[in-house]
Design a protein around this motif. Structure first.
Motif, PDB file in Angstrom:
ATOM      1  N   ARG A  19      62.572  19.513   2.245  1.00 57.74           N
ATOM      2  CA  ARG A  19      63.653  18.855   2.979  1.00 57.74           C
ATOM      3  C   ARG A  19      63.678  19.411   4.403  1.00 57.74           C
ATOM      4  NH1 ARG A  19      66.254  22.170  -0.868  1.00 57.74           N
ATOM      5  NH2 ARG A  19      67.607  23.797  -0.040  1.00 57.74           N
ATOM      6  N   LYS A  20      64.379  18.708   5.276  1.00 62.85           N
ATOM      7  CA  LYS A  20      64.461  19.138   6.666  1.00 62.85           C
ATOM      8  C   LYS A  20      65.493  20.258   6.807  1.00 62.85           C
ATOM      9  CE  LYS A  20      62.996  14.828   8.856  1.00 62.85           C
ATOM     10  NZ  LYS A  20      63.361  13.762   9.819  1.00 62.85           N
ATOM     11  N   VAL A  21      65.080  21.314   7.478  1.00 52.80           N
ATOM     12  CA  VAL A  21      65.956  22.459   7.697  1.00 52.80           C
ATOM     13  C   VAL A  21      65.734  23.000   9.106  1.00 52.80           C
ATOM     14  CG1 VAL A  21      66.094  23.192   5.280  1.00 52.80           C
ATOM     15  CG2 VAL A  21      64.219  24.002   6.704  1.00 52.80           C
ATOM     16  N   ALA A  22      66.708  23.758   9.574  1.00 51.71           N
ATOM     17  CA  ALA A  22      66.583  24.484  10.837  1.00 51.71           C
ATOM     18  C   ALA A  22      66.358  25.949  10.510  1.00 51.71           C
ATOM     19  CB  ALA A  22      67.839  24.307  11.686  1.00 51.71           C
ATOM     20  N   VAL A  23      65.195  26.469  10.883  1.00 51.10           N
ATOM     21  CA  VAL A  23      64.856  27.870  10.639  1.00 51.10           C
ATOM     22  C   VAL A  23      65.127  28.674  11.904  1.00 51.10           C
ATOM     23  CG1 VAL A  23      63.013  29.490  10.067  1.00 51.10           C
ATOM     24  CG2 VAL A  23      63.128  27.263   8.925  1.00 51.10           C
ATOM     25  N   MET A  24      65.889  29.763  11.754  1.00 50.80           N
ATOM     26  CA  MET A  24      66.290  30.584  12.900  1.00 50.80           C
ATOM     27  C   MET A  24      65.739  32.005  12.776  1.00 50.80           C
ATOM     28  SD  MET A  24      70.070  32.062  13.911  1.00 50.80           S
ATOM     29  CE  MET A  24      70.866  30.473  14.122  1.00 50.80           C
ATOM     30  N   PHE A  25      65.211  32.508  13.888  1.00 53.26           N
ATOM     31  CA  PHE A  25      64.815  33.907  13.992  1.00 53.26           C
ATOM     32  C   PHE A  25      65.619  34.568  15.104  1.00 53.26           C
ATOM     33  CE2 PHE A  25      60.951  32.237  11.998  1.00 53.26           C
ATOM     34  CZ  PHE A  25      60.692  33.215  11.048  1.00 53.26           C
ATOM     35  N   THR A  26      66.153  35.759  14.819  1.00 55.39           N
ATOM     36  CA  THR A  26      66.778  36.575  15.856  1.00 55.39           C
ATOM     37  C   THR A  26      65.966  37.853  16.005  1.00 55.39           C
ATOM     38  OG1 THR A  26      68.251  37.852  14.413  1.00 55.39           O
ATOM     39  CG2 THR A  26      69.034  35.699  15.158  1.00 55.39           C
ATOM     40  N   ASP A  27      65.806  38.315  17.224  1.00 54.14           N
ATOM     41  CA  ASP A  27      65.003  39.519  17.482  1.00 54.14           C
ATOM     42  C   ASP A  27      65.698  40.343  18.559  1.00 54.14           C
ATOM     43  OD1 ASP A  27      62.474  41.087  17.230  1.00 54.14           O
ATOM     44  OD2 ASP A  27      62.286  40.517  19.337  1.00 54.14           O
ATOM     45  N   ILE A  28      65.818  41.644  18.310  1.00 52.35           N
ATOM     46  CA  ILE A  28      66.476  42.527  19.268  1.00 52.35           C
ATOM     47  C   ILE A  28      65.547  42.815  20.440  1.00 52.35           C
ATOM     48  CG2 ILE A  28      67.552  44.775  19.620  1.00 52.35           C
ATOM     49  CD1 ILE A  28      68.287  44.809  16.695  1.00 52.35           C
ATOM     50  N   VAL A  29      66.065  42.686  21.634  1.00 45.73           N
ATOM     51  CA  VAL A  29      65.302  42.962  22.844  1.00 45.73           C
ATOM     52  C   VAL A  29      65.434  44.453  23.184  1.00 45.73           C
ATOM     53  CG1 VAL A  29      65.035  42.430  25.289  1.00 45.73           C
ATOM     54  CG2 VAL A  29      65.707  40.622  23.690  1.00 45.73           C
ATOM     55  N   GLY A  30      64.304  45.124  23.365  1.00 47.17           N
ATOM     56  CA  GLY A  30      64.331  46.525  23.790  1.00 47.17           C
ATOM     57  C   GLY A  30      64.515  47.533  22.680  1.00 47.17           C
ATOM     58  N   SER A  31      64.323  47.127  21.430  1.00 42.07           N
ATOM     59  CA  SER A  31      64.539  48.070  20.327  1.00 42.07           C
ATOM     60  C   SER A  31      63.492  49.186  20.333  1.00 42.07           C
ATOM     61  CB  SER A  31      64.521  47.340  18.985  1.00 42.07           C
ATOM     62  OG  SER A  31      63.291  46.688  18.771  1.00 42.07           O
ATOM     63  N   THR A  32      62.253  48.863  20.684  1.00 40.99           N
ATOM     64  CA  THR A  32      61.202  49.894  20.725  1.00 40.99           C
ATOM     65  C   THR A  32      61.557  50.996  21.704  1.00 40.99           C
ATOM     66  OG1 THR A  32      59.502  48.272  20.128  1.00 40.99           O
ATOM     67  CG2 THR A  32      58.763  50.319  21.162  1.00 40.99           C
ATOM     68  N   ARG A  33      62.033  50.605  22.879  1.00 45.81           N
ATOM     69  CA  ARG A  33      62.443  51.604  23.872  1.00 45.81           C
ATOM     70  C   ARG A  33      63.567  52.476  23.344  1.00 45.81           C
ATOM     71  NH1 ARG A  33      66.730  51.825  26.226  1.00 45.81           N
ATOM     72  NH2 ARG A  33      67.249  49.661  25.718  1.00 45.81           N
TER      73      ARG A  33
END
Length: 465
Positions: A30-44
């Motif tokens: 079925r049709k879905v909206a897949v979302m990814f969130t990623d933290i900016v600067g976590s490695t630092r």
């Protein structure tokens, strides 16, 4: 004539089977909206403040964003490292969830010092996907992950798999009075045409003021497990072995789970006081209602005369056991080390020979590896393939056959994979944060064992009943 009739019958059976298969697949698609969130600067942040502070930082963010996704009808699939994957049946709900996430973090940051502020980039894609066991499979996932990498800090990028779906999405955004503009075009593996990403102008949207409630973040299992594995104090006598006299009459043991705090010390004790104890987020004897990575019914612990065992109840994010001895790998095993997750694949190994030298795997065609590790991104998206050669393969942050210098969770030499006695063997090299393997069936647990369920790091204790 009889042969023609037989062939015709077989063809009809094949067509009927294909029809049944298509019907089963259509139920999952079925049709879905897949979302990814990623933290900016976590490695630092990890490099500057260390692993424990970094874990608090990452999971404080996840603990803020997960409830927002669920409130808008999203289903949390899984998280790897500092990325969160969610899917929504309605793309407008997905966009509104993303807007609330950014507004919540913006409000949170106004009360934090600069180094403690959290910024995320959000990418999502709308299109057909296969839904099974609270997970999504297909191009919709790969495209969403690619769109997320294009987004800038505090941005929300949205795309659709096909032109007609994107046109429909744009119309729905306008109808919902959600402002947007064209942001970028992305090349996606397996697609000839570029995917157009839309930038949601969330700061132009009106909304009620956001009040941020301080959170007590739940920690993941990448903490100092050497300290966590120490016997807890004031918990009674720990049975680490059985004397010859005690072996005659085996004492019944009392099992419990100790929650491991972010610094590796022991926290709340959860007693396994029944023959069968279930653990979950909503349904179970032991509940972690604030941990979005724990499924409704996640794990089952069984206490019997033979000891304690744990099994996965078809959870979305699995159960991981911390290695305390060499582990024989099976094809498809999932390995968790630091912020890296891999699937182990055997590419074929020879039968055991009479001598140790003859038992070593041969490289096929003279230059091909005998096995490989496939690095998994959030949502199970496969990324790089790392070959495993004959002999010993060392994995670590700075030293080894395969290294990940950007991962602050890893030790210099973290673990090894080698071929012993006709098998691939995974061994932890006394890594500070441990090496974990996914539990695939009912697995025995002993005193001192450590398991990771969601964000919860749990230490098994055993004492006389």
């Amino acid at each position: 004539m009889k042969q023609d009739d037989s062939s015709s019958q077989k063809l009809k059976e094949l067509i009927e089977r294909r029809k049944q298969l298509d019907e089963e697949l259509s139920k999952l698609s079925r049709k879905v909206a897949v979302m990814f969130t990623d933290i900016v600067g976590s490695t630092r942040f990890f490099e500057e403040f260390g692993d424990v502070a970094g874990l608090v930082y990452v999971h404080k963010c996840i603990d803020m964003l997960s409830p927002i996704a669920e409130r808008h009808g999203g289903t949390i699939c899984k998280t790897i490292g500092d990325a969160l994957m969610t899917y929504f049946e309605d793309p407008i709900n997905a966009v509104r969830a993303a807007v609330d996430m950014q507004r919540t973090l913006e409000a949170y940051n106004t009360h934090q010092q600069e180094q403690e502020r959290i910024q995320v980039r959000i990418g999502m894609n709308f299109g057909p996907g296969m839904i099974k066991d609270k997970d999504v499979f297909g191009d919709v996932v790969n495209t969403a992950a690619r769109i997320q990498t294009l987004a800038k800090a505090s941005a929300i990028y949205v795309s659709a798999s096909k032109d007609d779906e994107r046109a429909n999405l744009e119309n729905r955004l306008r109808a919902a009075t959600i402002p947007f503009q064209k942001a970028a075009e992305a090349e996606v593996k397996g697609k000839t045409e570029k995917i157009i990403a839309l930038d949601i102008l969330w700061r132009e949207m009106k909304g009620a003021a956001v009040e941020v409630v301080p959170l007590a973040p739940q920690m993941a299992g990448r903490v100092d497990v050497s300290k966590a594995a120490e016997a807890p104090r004031d918990k009674g006598t720990i049975v680490s072995g059985v004397s010859p006299v005690a072996a005659i009459v085996r004492p019944r043991l009392r099992y419990s789970l100790l929650v491991v705090r972010p610094d590796g010390s022991h926290g709340e004790e959860r007693v396994l006081d029944k023959p069968v104890v279930t653990l979950g987020r909503v349904d179970g004897d032991i509940l972690f209602p604030e941990d979005a990575l724990v499924s409704r019914r996640h794990a089952r612990f069984t206490v019997a005369d033979a000891g304690l065992a744990v099994e996965d109840l078809n959870s979305a994010n699995g159960i991981f056991w911390r290695l305390n001895k060499p582990h024989k790998l099976r094809n498809g095993d999932i390995i968790l080390m630091g912020r890296q997750m891999f699937r182990f694949v055997s590419l074929g190994q020879p039968a055991a020979a009479k001598s140790a030298a003859a038992a070593m795997p041969k490289l096929r065609d003279g230059d091909k590896p005998v096995g490989e590790l496939i690095r998994l991104l959030p949502g199970g998206v496969e990324e790089n393939h790392y070959p495993l050669e004959a002999g010993e393969n060392i994995l670590g942050r700075t030293r080894g056959t395969i290294s990940f210098p950007e991962d602050p969770f890893l030790s210099g030499q973290h673990c090894s994979i080698s071929f012993k006695d006709g098998n691939f063997v995974l061994e932890d090299l006394k890594a500070q944060n441990g090496t974990f393997v996914g539990v695939r069936e009912k697995t025995p647990l002993a005193d001192g064992d450590i398991v990771l369920i969601g964000h919860q790091l749990l230490r098994v204790t055993a004492s006389p009943a």
